[in-house]
Design a protein around this motif. Structure first.
Motif, mmCIF file in Angstrom:
data_model
loop_
_atom_site.group_PDB
_atom_site.id
_atom_site.type_symbol
_atom_site.label_atom_id
_atom_site.label_comp_id
_atom_site.label_asym_id
_atom_site.label_seq_id
_atom_site.Cartn_x
_atom_site.Cartn_y
_atom_site.Cartn_z
ATOM 1 N N PHE A 191 0.845 -1.185 0.000
ATOM 2 C CA PHE A 191 0.000 0.000 0.000
ATOM 3 C C PHE A 191 0.882 1.237 0.000
ATOM 4 N N VAL A 192 0.295 2.362 -0.347
ATOM 5 C CA VAL A 192 0.951 3.661 -0.293
ATOM 6 C C VAL A 192 0.299 4.455 0.824
ATOM 7 N N VAL A 193 1.109 5.191 1.560
ATOM 8 C CA VAL A 193 0.588 5.984 2.672
ATOM 9 C C VAL A 193 1.134 7.404 2.567
ATOM 10 N N LYS A 194 0.237 8.377 2.683
ATOM 11 C CA LYS A 194 0.614 9.787 2.663
ATOM 12 C C LYS A 194 0.092 10.431 3.940
ATOM 13 N N GLY A 195 0.892 11.309 4.531
ATOM 14 C CA GLY A 195 0.388 11.911 5.750
ATOM 15 C C GLY A 195 1.308 12.911 6.394
ATOM 16 N N TYR A 196 1.033 13.146 7.678
ATOM 17 C CA TYR A 196 1.697 14.172 8.473
ATOM 18 C C TYR A 196 2.230 13.547 9.757
ATOM 19 N N LEU A 197 3.382 14.035 10.195
ATOM 20 C CA LEU A 197 3.994 13.561 11.431
ATOM 21 C C LEU A 197 4.192 14.739 12.375
ATOM 22 N N PHE A 198 3.653 14.597 13.600
ATOM 23 C CA PHE A 198 3.816 15.590 14.660
ATOM 24 C C PHE A 198 4.598 14.959 15.810
ATOM 25 N N ARG A 199 5.316 15.780 16.547
ATOM 26 C CA ARG A 199 6.095 15.296 17.690
ATOM 27 C C ARG A 199 5.738 16.101 18.937
ATOM 28 N N LYS A 200 5.601 15.369 20.041
ATOM 29 C CA LYS A 200 5.379 15.986 21.347
ATOM 30 C C LYS A 200 6.234 15.228 22.354
ATOM 31 N N PHE A 210 -3.685 4.099 0.718
ATOM 32 C CA PHE A 210 -4.108 3.846 -0.659
ATOM 33 C C PHE A 210 -3.748 2.414 -1.044
ATOM 34 N N ARG A 211 -4.686 1.695 -1.640
ATOM 35 C CA ARG A 211 -4.387 0.380 -2.197
ATOM 36 C C ARG A 211 -3.669 0.549 -3.515
ATOM 37 N N VAL A 212 -2.732 -0.350 -3.792
ATOM 38 C CA VAL A 212 -1.985 -0.354 -5.049
ATOM 39 C C VAL A 212 -2.735 -1.242 -6.028
ATOM 40 N N LEU A 213 -3.243 -0.641 -7.101
ATOM 41 C CA LEU A 213 -4.101 -1.365 -8.036
ATOM 42 C C LEU A 213 -3.300 -2.262 -8.975
ATOM 43 N N ASP A 215 -0.469 4.032 -9.558
ATOM 44 C CA ASP A 215 -1.818 3.508 -9.808
ATOM 45 C C ASP A 215 -2.422 3.085 -8.474
ATOM 46 N N ILE A 216 -2.999 4.051 -7.775
ATOM 47 C CA ILE A 216 -3.492 3.808 -6.419
ATOM 48 C C ILE A 216 -4.908 4.335 -6.269
ATOM 49 N N ASP A 217 -5.571 3.860 -5.206
ATOM 50 C CA ASP A 217 -6.944 4.268 -4.939
ATOM 51 C C ASP A 217 -7.134 4.344 -3.418
ATOM 52 N N PRO A 218 -7.788 5.388 -2.906
ATOM 53 C CA PRO A 218 -7.979 5.489 -1.448
ATOM 54 C C PRO A 218 -8.733 4.287 -0.895
ATOM 55 N N ILE A 219 -8.300 3.805 0.253
ATOM 56 C CA ILE A 219 -8.952 2.663 0.881
ATOM 57 C C ILE A 219 -10.270 3.072 1.519
ATOM 58 N N SER A 220 -10.332 4.304 2.038
ATOM 59 C CA SER A 220 -11.547 4.761 2.705
ATOM 60 C C SER A 220 -11.643 6.274 2.599
ATOM 61 N N MET A 221 -12.715 6.815 3.143
ATOM 62 C CA MET A 221 -12.918 8.262 3.173
ATOM 63 C C MET A 221 -12.476 8.852 4.506
ATOM 64 N N SER A 222 -11.487 8.215 5.123
ATOM 65 C CA SER A 222 -11.001 8.680 6.419
ATOM 66 C C SER A 222 -9.488 8.610 6.479
#
Length: 219
Positions: free
Chosen positions: A134-143, A154-157, A164-171
């Motif tokens: 899978f592919v993952v995109k996001g943000y990293l915070f530190r405390k 994202f699933r890899v199609l 060639d990817i598609d979101p796994i969910s709307m969250s």
């Protein structure tokens, strides 16, 4: 969230063996901006933008032979698509421990190791087989020593094609974690206190992955 991901960037080098203390939650895409705004206010570096990551993760499994049945071994190979020259990351995650109901977080053993870019072919030579990617995109915070990741999965199609990817969910998946030596249960109390500041945008919980897997198999 169905996939047991631990989204961290692929910059890790060396090897460490520790316990990971973990809380997980999810937030709908339309609430993402509110969550990011809240996390910026809690972040160690309030004036700077959060770290962003765009990674490709492949999960390899080594299954036992019929003559010597043992539990399958799973390893995770991960690399940064936005920083292709960074080391690959090899990660092993042990079985999650829910503990008693008074434990603040889920706990699992973890081993991280930075590797060269021929990691995938090495695992195949060792007898591992690709289970999913899978592919993952996001943000990293530190405390302090806590990390908070907010990730879109994202699933890899097309196998191996990270375009060639598609979101796994709307969250988005939200994970709060600390990696520390075993026995530091007080870490969980700090994490639970921090998680309270994220309500009501997201509810961070101990997720029982064994029950989740059983549910998925029954569908």
């Amino acid at each position: 969230m169905a996939l047991p991901v631990t989204p961290i960037t692929s910059s890790t080098t060396g090897s460490t063996s520790n316990q990971e203390y973990l809380l997980q939650g999810s937030v709908y895409d339309n609430a993402l901006d509110s969550l990011l705004h809240r996390l910026r206010g809690l972040n160690d570096n309030v004036e700077t933008a959060p770290e962003r990551f765009h990674d490709h993760e492949m999960v390899y499994v080594l299954r036992s032979s019929s003559s010597n049945p043992v539990a399958p071994v799973s390893l995770r190979a991960r690399h940064a698509l936005d920083h292709p020259n960074m080391p690959w990351q090899l990660r092993y995650l042990g079985q999650a421990e829910m503990g008693d109901k008074n434990r603040s977080t889920l706990v699992r053993s973890c081993i991280d190791c930075g590797t060269s870019d021929n990691l995938s072919s090495f695992l195949v030579e060792m007898g591992f087989r690709l289970d999913h990617e899978f592919v993952v995109k996001g943000y990293l915070f530190r405390k302090g020593r806590m990390k908070v990741t907010v990730s879109k999965l994202f699933r890899v199609l097309s196998p191996g094609n990270t375009e060639d990817i598609d979101p796994i969910s709307m969250s988005h998946l939200v994970e709060l974690s600390v990696v520390a030596p075993a026995g530091q249960e007080a870490v969980g109390d700090d994490m639970r206190t921090f998680a309270e500041h994220l309500k009501p945008i997201v509810q961070m919980e101990k997720v029982d992955h064994r029950r989740l897997q059983t549910y998925q198999m029954a569908q």
